[in-house]
Scaffold this motif. Structure first.
Motif, mmCIF file in Angstrom:
data_model
loop_
_atom_site.group_PDB
_atom_site.id
_atom_site.type_symbol
_atom_site.label_atom_id
_atom_site.label_comp_id
_atom_site.label_asym_id
_atom_site.label_seq_id
_atom_site.Cartn_x
_atom_site.Cartn_y
_atom_site.Cartn_z
ATOM 1 N N ALA A 277 0.836 -1.206 0.000
ATOM 2 C CA ALA A 277 0.000 0.000 0.000
ATOM 3 C C ALA A 277 0.867 1.250 0.000
ATOM 4 O O ALA A 277 0.679 2.175 0.784
ATOM 5 N N LEU A 278 1.853 1.274 -0.849
ATOM 6 C CA LEU A 278 2.753 2.414 -1.028
ATOM 7 C C LEU A 278 3.319 2.283 -2.427
ATOM 8 O O LEU A 278 3.346 1.179 -2.989
ATOM 9 N N GLY A 279 3.783 3.371 -3.007
ATOM 10 C CA GLY A 279 4.145 3.356 -4.419
ATOM 11 C C GLY A 279 5.411 2.645 -4.795
ATOM 12 O O GLY A 279 6.036 2.984 -5.799
ATOM 13 N N LEU A 280 5.841 1.626 -4.031
ATOM 14 C CA LEU A 280 7.016 0.842 -4.399
ATOM 15 C C LEU A 280 6.690 -0.218 -5.439
ATOM 16 O O LEU A 280 7.592 -0.877 -5.953
ATOM 17 N N ASN A 281 5.431 -0.413 -5.746
ATOM 18 C CA ASN A 281 5.019 -1.451 -6.685
ATOM 19 C C ASN A 281 5.558 -1.167 -8.087
ATOM 20 O O ASN A 281 5.683 -0.022 -8.505
ATOM 21 N N VAL A 282 5.840 -2.258 -8.821
ATOM 22 C CA VAL A 282 6.493 -2.139 -10.122
ATOM 23 C C VAL A 282 5.613 -2.744 -11.215
ATOM 24 O O VAL A 282 5.323 -3.938 -11.179
ATOM 25 N N PRO A 283 5.182 -1.961 -12.206
ATOM 26 C CA PRO A 283 4.514 -2.542 -13.371
ATOM 27 C C PRO A 283 5.476 -3.436 -14.147
ATOM 28 O O PRO A 283 6.692 -3.220 -14.136
ATOM 29 N N MET A 284 4.941 -4.417 -14.852
ATOM 30 C CA MET A 284 5.775 -5.413 -15.523
ATOM 31 C C MET A 284 6.706 -4.793 -16.563
ATOM 32 O O MET A 284 7.832 -5.266 -16.765
ATOM 33 N N CYS A 285 6.289 -3.712 -17.209
ATOM 34 C CA CYS A 285 7.142 -3.090 -18.220
ATOM 35 C C CYS A 285 8.455 -2.621 -17.610
ATOM 36 O O CYS A 285 9.517 -2.686 -18.239
ATOM 37 N N TYR A 286 8.407 -2.168 -16.357
ATOM 38 C CA TYR A 286 9.605 -1.672 -15.683
ATOM 39 C C TYR A 286 10.461 -2.831 -15.172
ATOM 40 O O TYR A 286 11.694 -2.771 -15.195
ATOM 41 N N THR A 287 9.804 -3.898 -14.723
ATOM 42 C CA THR A 287 10.523 -5.111 -14.337
ATOM 43 C C THR A 287 11.271 -5.676 -15.536
ATOM 44 O O THR A 287 12.447 -6.054 -15.447
ATOM 45 N N ARG A 334 8.309 3.251 -8.095
ATOM 46 C CA ARG A 334 8.641 1.918 -8.618
ATOM 47 C C ARG A 334 10.128 1.724 -8.835
ATOM 48 O O ARG A 334 10.640 0.615 -8.829
ATOM 49 N N SER A 335 10.892 2.814 -8.978
ATOM 50 C CA SER A 335 12.332 2.683 -9.221
ATOM 51 C C SER A 335 13.076 2.159 -7.999
ATOM 52 O O SER A 335 14.143 1.549 -8.134
#
Length: 585
Positions: A277-287, A334-335
């Protein structure tokens, strides 16, 4: 021109090199005309050219892998929504959808079809990080992407040469720095226009009606060169895991299996932590982007990035996990996690290196994530009392800074250098010009580089205060505070980072804090891990590090087994005793 003719192959190579110079001019135009410091000073951008099928043919040298490698598929997303046949000369498209762009809302992507003699011949796309996109900012209490700023789906911002002013006005009304943000959007559009002019000029010069044959040459050779480089690795599956700080005292372990096969490399992230529940999540394109970048750095660094070379590296992660997050999860930071993925790949790849080449191109772990200073002031951005409300200057500034990189197989790590992102540190004079802050000090952090035959790169220490004597805020997204960068092959870990007030109070590394009036903020950035046995480091190199203030006398003795006299000279007798004792143990 026959593709198999020797002169034809030479001509194709000349044109390929020319195409890379075209996109490099596209990128440099963006740097020169951008309004925001992330682009103008730090180089946080990307630029590329695509064929009419939406395949990236070349990317600029200037730029970051997170932008380029994820933006590589943005054109195909645009084409799915608006087929090429429905586009017109003079059209320009905009988006910042994190799942179709480059991973978070602050990165705006512009896609421009290029026409020659009335026929579409390709596309140019570029992206940059705007200093603000509205919402709660990079780190805040956002529970969904909707709270992180204005969300721009694939939209036509220029229709046959006419700017959609309604859209421009809407974006300007939703950001804190409208002049910078709108200026950056016009810079993006101008950069693509320059790229388009240079491309059509190149086609005129070489007598090309279409890019199809050149595209085929580029993609075929890139795929072949990538597979040839991968073939030098040992076939098999190799696993590695790395623990990072996570949030709220809950660490995260990133686990990966890397499989080397005849048709490329497959990476599977498994047992991946759930979305947070914080913006550390990474969309697959960035992974995808940073996984491929880490592999290419070690395996095929000289093969240019394009559709074909990237296609030889395939990545999977569980749907809904922190590395393949579902919409509408928050993704602004996400970075912080995404930049750690090359280190995970290096741990896999060192096992796949052929005999006697285990050290080829695989460094120790580094700081990896950026230690950017997101500083702000004024009402709503810092804790102000009633008397300060009208006196504090509102500001919002982003200053890029970095810790140290991991030591390399044959050389020390780089100090205060961003890897894997490649962005530059922003000069303190720029930050002080744009915002009412004073950078009281900025210096290397002694002993922060991990000891090794090759020393880890040093972090840096910065002290910041208000130029107005007012409270100011910081919204950090720092990692390597609890779990520092690990050394490799006997090298020691780098120092962990810290964020605190000069008076001694520790501040959270991933939450907004307000610095009281009269106080100073101290940010101590992590160092990179060392490489190899520290006692194999030449004695004179250790002495030189101490003389330069990079390593303390105590560390020289305790970690390197080198005793120094008061004048800085090497006490050879005592050093021999220290190193003999360690060797015996």
């Amino acid at each position: 021109m026959r593709p198999n003719h020797p002169l034809s192959r030479i001509a194709y190579q000349v044109m390929w090199d020319r195409l890379i110079s075209v996109v490099e001019e596209q990128a440099q135009t963006l740097v020169r005309t951008a309004f925001g410091t992330p682009t103008r000073e730090a180089g946080d951008l990307s630029a590329g050219v695509y064929d009419t099928e939406g395949r990236m043919l070349a990317q600029a040298v200037t730029g970051t892998p997170g932008h380029v490698n994820s933006m590589a598929v943005s054109v195909s997303h645009v084409m799915k929504k608006i087929p090429l046949a429905e586009m017109s000369e003079g059209d320009v498209f905009i988006l910042n959808d994190p799942w179709q762009g480059t991973g978070h809302l602050n990165d705006i992507v512009i896609v421009t079809p290029t026409y020659r003699n009335g026929q579409a011949v390709g596309f140019f796309a570029d992206t940059l990080h705007v200093v603000d996109i509205g919402g709660r900012g990079i780190v805040g209490a956002a529970q969904q992407v909707y709270e992180e700023g204005i969300y721009i789906p694939i939209t036509k911002i220029v229709d046959k040469g006419r700017v959609n002013q309604w859209l421009v006005d809407m974006i300007a009304a939703n950001v804190r720095e409208p002049i910078q943000v709108i200026g950056d959007i016009y810079s993006l559009m101008s950069s693509n226009e320059v790229g388009g002019r240079r491309l059509t000029g190149m086609m005129d010069e070489f007598g090309l009606e279409r890019l199809d044959d050149l595209a085929r040459h580029i993609l075929d050779h890139s795929k072949g060169a990538s597979l040839a480089a991968i073939a030098r690795l040992k076939p098999g599956t190799y696993a590695n895991e790395m623990t990072v700080d996570g949030i709220n005292g809950k660490p995260m372990t990133l686990k990966a299996r890397l499989t080397v096969g005849p048709d490329g490399i497959d990476v599977e992230y498994y047992d991946v932590p759930a979305a947070v529940a914080l913006g550390l999540n990474v969309p697959m394109c960035y992974t995808d982007a940073y996984t491929a970048f880490g592999i290419k750095c070690a395996v095929a660094p000289r093969v240019p990035n394009n559709y074909a070379s990237l296609a030889t590296i395939r990545t999977t992660a569980p749907w809904g996990s922190i590395l393949n997050v579902k919409h509408p999860a928050p993704v602004a930071a996400r970075s912080t996690i995404g930049h750690m993925l090359p280190d995970v790949m290096f741990g896999c790849l060192i096992q796949a290196m052929p005999p006697h080449q285990e050290t080829m191109g695989v460094p120790a772990e580094g700081t990896s994530c950026l230690w950017n200073l997101r500083l702000m002031g004024g009402p709503g951005r810092a804790e102000l009392d009633a008397a300060q409300m009208d006196k504090a200057t509102p500001f919002n500034v982003m200053s890029f800074h970095s810790g140290g990189t991991g030591a390399r197989p044959h050389s020390d790590g780089l100090s205060a250098t961003a890897f894997p992102s490649g962005v530059r540190n922003v000069p303190v004079e720029i930050t002080e010009t744009l915002a009412p802050v004073v950078i009281w000090s900025k210096e290397y952090r002694t002993d922060s580089g991990g000891a090794g035959e090759h020393r880890g790169g040093l972090g840096q220490v910065m002290e910041i205060g208000s130029a107005e004597g007012m409270p100011f805020g910081i919204s950090p997204t720092f990692d390597r505070v609890v779990y520092p960068a690990r050394g490799r092959l006997g090298g020691q870990p780098g120092a962990a980072g810290r964020i605190e007030l000069v008076s001694g109070q520790t501040l959270p590394p991933k939450a907004h804090s307000s610095v009281p009036a009269g106080e100073r903020l101290r940010v101590s950035m992590p160092g990179g891990g060392g490489y190899g046995d520290p006692h194999k480091r030449p004695v004179q190199r250790v002495a030189a590090d101490v003389a330069r203030g990079l390593v303390s006398k105590e560390s020289a003795r305790d970690h390197y087994g080198v005793a120094l006299a008061e004048d800085g000279s090497v006490d050879e007798a005592e050093t021999a005793k220290l190193r003999t004792k360690v060797a015996a143990e």
